[in-house]
Design a protein around this motif. Sequence first.
Motif, PDB file in Angstrom:
ATOM      1  N   ALA A  62       0.833  -1.209   0.000  1.00  0.00           N
ATOM      2  CA  ALA A  62       0.000   0.000   0.000  1.00  0.00           C
ATOM      3  C   ALA A  62       0.868   1.260   0.000  1.00  0.00           C
ATOM      4  CB  ALA A  62      -0.927  -0.015   1.214  1.00  0.00           C
ATOM      5  N   PHE A  63       2.002   1.223   0.728  1.00  0.00           N
ATOM      6  CA  PHE A  63       2.899   2.377   0.770  1.00  0.00           C
ATOM      7  C   PHE A  63       4.061   2.162  -0.183  1.00  0.00           C
ATOM      8  CE2 PHE A  63       6.751   4.356   2.680  1.00  0.00           C
ATOM      9  CZ  PHE A  63       6.389   5.690   2.471  1.00  0.00           C
ATOM     10  N   LEU A  64       4.257   3.114  -1.090  1.00  0.00           N
ATOM     11  CA  LEU A  64       5.354   3.058  -2.052  1.00  0.00           C
ATOM     12  C   LEU A  64       6.399   4.093  -1.638  1.00  0.00           C
ATOM     13  CD1 LEU A  64       6.463   1.833  -4.668  1.00  0.00           C
ATOM     14  CD2 LEU A  64       5.262   3.628  -5.924  1.00  0.00           C
ATOM     15  N   PHE A  65       7.515   3.620  -1.107  1.00  0.00           N
ATOM     16  CA  PHE A  65       8.568   4.487  -0.592  1.00  0.00           C
ATOM     17  C   PHE A  65       9.296   5.198  -1.724  1.00  0.00           C
ATOM     18  CE2 PHE A  65      13.141   4.874   0.348  1.00  0.00           C
ATOM     19  CZ  PHE A  65      13.102   5.738   1.425  1.00  0.00           C
ATOM     20  N   ARG A  66       9.588   6.507  -1.527  1.00  0.00           N
ATOM     21  CA  ARG A  66      10.284   7.276  -2.538  1.00  0.00           C
ATOM     22  C   ARG A  66      11.542   7.974  -2.004  1.00  0.00           C
ATOM     23  NH1 ARG A  66       7.856   8.024  -7.340  1.00  0.00           N
ATOM     24  NH2 ARG A  66       9.209   9.828  -7.682  1.00  0.00           N
ATOM     25  N   GLY A  67      11.610   8.233  -0.709  1.00  0.00           N
ATOM     26  CA  GLY A  67      12.775   8.915  -0.161  1.00  0.00           C
ATOM     27  C   GLY A  67      12.544   9.340   1.272  1.00  0.00           C
ATOM     28  N   THR A  68      13.478  10.122   1.790  1.00  0.00           N
ATOM     29  CA  THR A  68      13.456  10.561   3.181  1.00  0.00           C
ATOM     30  C   THR A  68      13.055  12.033   3.261  1.00  0.00           C
ATOM     31  OG1 THR A  68      15.211   8.988   3.714  1.00  0.00           O
ATOM     32  CG2 THR A  68      14.858  10.767   5.282  1.00  0.00           C
ATOM     33  N   GLY A  69      12.488  12.419   4.387  1.00  0.00           N
ATOM     34  CA  GLY A  69      12.212  13.816   4.688  1.00  0.00           C
ATOM     35  C   GLY A  69      12.456  14.059   6.166  1.00  0.00           C
ATOM     36  N   PHE A  70      12.443  15.321   6.575  1.00  0.00           N
ATOM     37  CA  PHE A  70      12.603  15.627   8.001  1.00  0.00           C
ATOM     38  C   PHE A  70      11.759  16.845   8.360  1.00  0.00           C
ATOM     39  CE2 PHE A  70      16.018  17.682   5.672  1.00  0.00           C
ATOM     40  CZ  PHE A  70      16.122  18.955   6.214  1.00  0.00           C
ATOM     41  N   VAL A  71      11.316  16.864   9.599  1.00  0.00           N
ATOM     42  CA  VAL A  71      10.359  17.869  10.065  1.00  0.00           C
ATOM     43  C   VAL A  71      11.080  19.165  10.424  1.00  0.00           C
ATOM     44  CG1 VAL A  71       8.543  18.368  11.742  1.00  0.00           C
ATOM     45  CG2 VAL A  71       8.895  16.017  10.933  1.00  0.00           C
ATOM     46  N   VAL A  72      10.507  20.282   9.987  1.00  0.00           N
ATOM     47  CA  VAL A  72      11.081  21.603  10.259  1.00  0.00           C
ATOM     48  C   VAL A  72       9.962  22.563  10.669  1.00  0.00           C
ATOM     49  CG1 VAL A  72      13.013  21.304   8.651  1.00  0.00           C
ATOM     50  CG2 VAL A  72      10.869  22.267   7.820  1.00  0.00           C
ATOM     51  N   GLY A  73      10.357  23.779  11.001  1.00  0.00           N
ATOM     52  CA  GLY A  73       9.381  24.840  11.249  1.00  0.00           C
ATOM     53  C   GLY A  73       8.473  24.577  12.430  1.00  0.00           C
ATOM     54  N   GLY A  75       6.536  22.108  12.988  1.00  0.00           N
ATOM     55  CA  GLY A  75       6.274  20.702  13.262  1.00  0.00           C
ATOM     56  C   GLY A  75       5.295  20.060  12.308  1.00  0.00           C
ATOM     57  N   LEU A  76       4.758  20.860  11.377  1.00  0.00           N
ATOM     58  CA  LEU A  76       3.836  20.332  10.366  1.00  0.00           C
ATOM     59  C   LEU A  76       4.409  20.469   8.960  1.00  0.00           C
ATOM     60  CD1 LEU A  76       0.433  21.707  11.733  1.00  0.00           C
ATOM     61  CD2 LEU A  76       1.314  19.363  11.902  1.00  0.00           C
ATOM     62  N   LEU A  77       5.675  20.888   8.870  1.00  0.00           N
ATOM     63  CA  LEU A  77       6.351  21.022   7.589  1.00  0.00           C
ATOM     64  C   LEU A  77       7.444  19.965   7.471  1.00  0.00           C
ATOM     65  CD1 LEU A  77       6.785  24.912   7.384  1.00  0.00           C
ATOM     66  CD2 LEU A  77       5.006  23.511   6.314  1.00  0.00           C
ATOM     67  N   VAL A  78       7.588  19.400   6.277  1.00  0.00           N
ATOM     68  CA  VAL A  78       8.585  18.358   6.020  1.00  0.00           C
ATOM     69  C   VAL A  78       9.437  18.777   4.837  1.00  0.00           C
ATOM     70  CG1 VAL A  78       8.953  15.972   5.295  1.00  0.00           C
ATOM     71  CG2 VAL A  78       7.160  16.500   6.954  1.00  0.00           C
ATOM     72  N   ALA A  79      10.766  18.810   5.022  1.00  0.00           N
ATOM     73  CA  ALA A  79      11.696  19.137   3.945  1.00  0.00           C
ATOM     74  C   ALA A  79      12.177  17.854   3.284  1.00  0.00           C
ATOM     75  CB  ALA A  79      12.885  19.919   4.500  1.00  0.00           C
ATOM     76  N   THR A  80      12.350  17.901   1.972  1.00  0.00           N
ATOM     77  CA  THR A  80      12.848  16.742   1.233  1.00  0.00           C
ATOM     78  C   THR A  80      13.419  17.225  -0.091  1.00  0.00           C
ATOM     79  OG1 THR A  80      12.310  14.503   0.447  1.00  0.00           O
ATOM     80  CG2 THR A  80      10.640  16.207   0.098  1.00  0.00           C
ATOM     81  N   ASN A  81      13.825  16.305  -0.965  1.00  0.00           N
ATOM     82  CA  ASN A  81      14.256  16.649  -2.320  1.00  0.00           C
ATOM     83  C   ASN A  81      13.049  16.706  -3.245  1.00  0.00           C
ATOM     84  OD1 ASN A  81      17.246  14.601  -2.104  1.00  0.00           O
ATOM     85  ND2 ASN A  81      17.035  16.784  -1.693  1.00  0.00           N
ATOM     86  N   ALA A  82      13.088  17.603  -4.212  1.00  0.00           N
ATOM     87  CA  ALA A  82      11.990  17.698  -5.166  1.00  0.00           C
ATOM     88  C   ALA A  82      11.865  16.420  -5.992  1.00  0.00           C
ATOM     89  CB  ALA A  82      12.194  18.914  -6.073  1.00  0.00           C
ATOM     90  N   HIS A  83      12.998  15.777  -6.306  1.00  0.00           N
ATOM     91  CA  HIS A  83      12.915  14.580  -7.149  1.00  0.00           C
ATOM     92  C   HIS A  83      12.309  13.389  -6.407  1.00  0.00           C
ATOM     93  CE1 HIS A  83      16.809  13.275  -5.248  1.00  0.00           C
ATOM     94  NE2 HIS A  83      16.241  12.088  -5.389  1.00  0.00           N
ATOM     95  N   VAL A  84      12.209  13.489  -5.070  1.00  0.00           N
ATOM     96  CA  VAL A  84      11.576  12.417  -4.289  1.00  0.00           C
ATOM     97  C   VAL A  84      10.066  12.367  -4.565  1.00  0.00           C
ATOM     98  CG1 VAL A  84      10.924  11.778  -1.922  1.00  0.00           C
ATOM     99  CG2 VAL A  84      13.307  12.315  -2.474  1.00  0.00           C
ATOM    100  N   LEU A  85       9.482  13.504  -4.901  1.00  0.00           N
ATOM    101  CA  LEU A  85       8.028  13.576  -5.088  1.00  0.00           C
ATOM    102  C   LEU A  85       7.615  12.929  -6.409  1.00  0.00           C
ATOM    103  CD1 LEU A  85       7.503  17.273  -3.962  1.00  0.00           C
ATOM    104  CD2 LEU A  85       7.435  15.197  -2.568  1.00  0.00           C
TER     105      LEU A  85
END
Length: 269
Positions: A62-73, A75-85
Amino acid sequence: MSSPAPARAVRSLRRRFLICALALSAVVGMGTSARADLVATVPRIKPSVVAVGTYQRTRSPAFLFRGTGFVVGNGLLVATNAHVLPERVDTDKMEALVVVVPGDGQTGTVRAARVVASERSRDLAVLRLDGGPALPALRLGASARVLEGQEIAFTGFPIGNVLGMTPVTHRGIVSAITPIGIPQANSRDLDPALIRRLANDVFRVYQLDATAYPGNSGSPLYDPASGEVLGVMNMVFVKSTKENVLSDPSGISYAIPVEYLQRLLAELK
């Protein structure tokens, strides 16, 4: 009666030996201190590291993994790479962009997310989690203080679709601070993407003496002692620019300096 010259030589050798011993002790102590710092820092980092992907209940998995992210700001914002999306999300089939917050073992909490900012030229993106609660956010550091040779660590999901949703930490140093695009000796080695980057936006990236894997894209690069984020790991965008003449990409790892993420977050405000 003994000559004073041999006695002075012995004393000199003793002083040199003592100096070398003290220097070696300091180096060993620094290494031990760095490891101790990281042992204390990792538990503070892990609750803020999430897996980014898509979720569709009727799909297996059901979950298709694409990459990592981390929480900033907040606590409801997540930073990641654009190519991960993903390029598109099939909402007609109830597919959704989500992050998975790891729990104990292989369990995790699925949180719906949406893209609120993206900068393809530096391969950065920011997601906003739908609803609460807020997650612990990482503190962003200052790129100006990053020096070649300093120790770093990063935590993410290397090959997460195979190894599972357990955050993994690697450590190393900043081996170089280098331009994203390097002029090529032969015009045949240029492609449109590299030409655009050389012409418009030659920014610097961190080259790391550490091994990262595709699933590490979007992981936080941080100071082992303070936990401050220094950059965003990148395993696709930078390699495609710096190593475009290589048939097989090198084992070198790279990261985007945190200042560019800070600018993107400032635009949201």
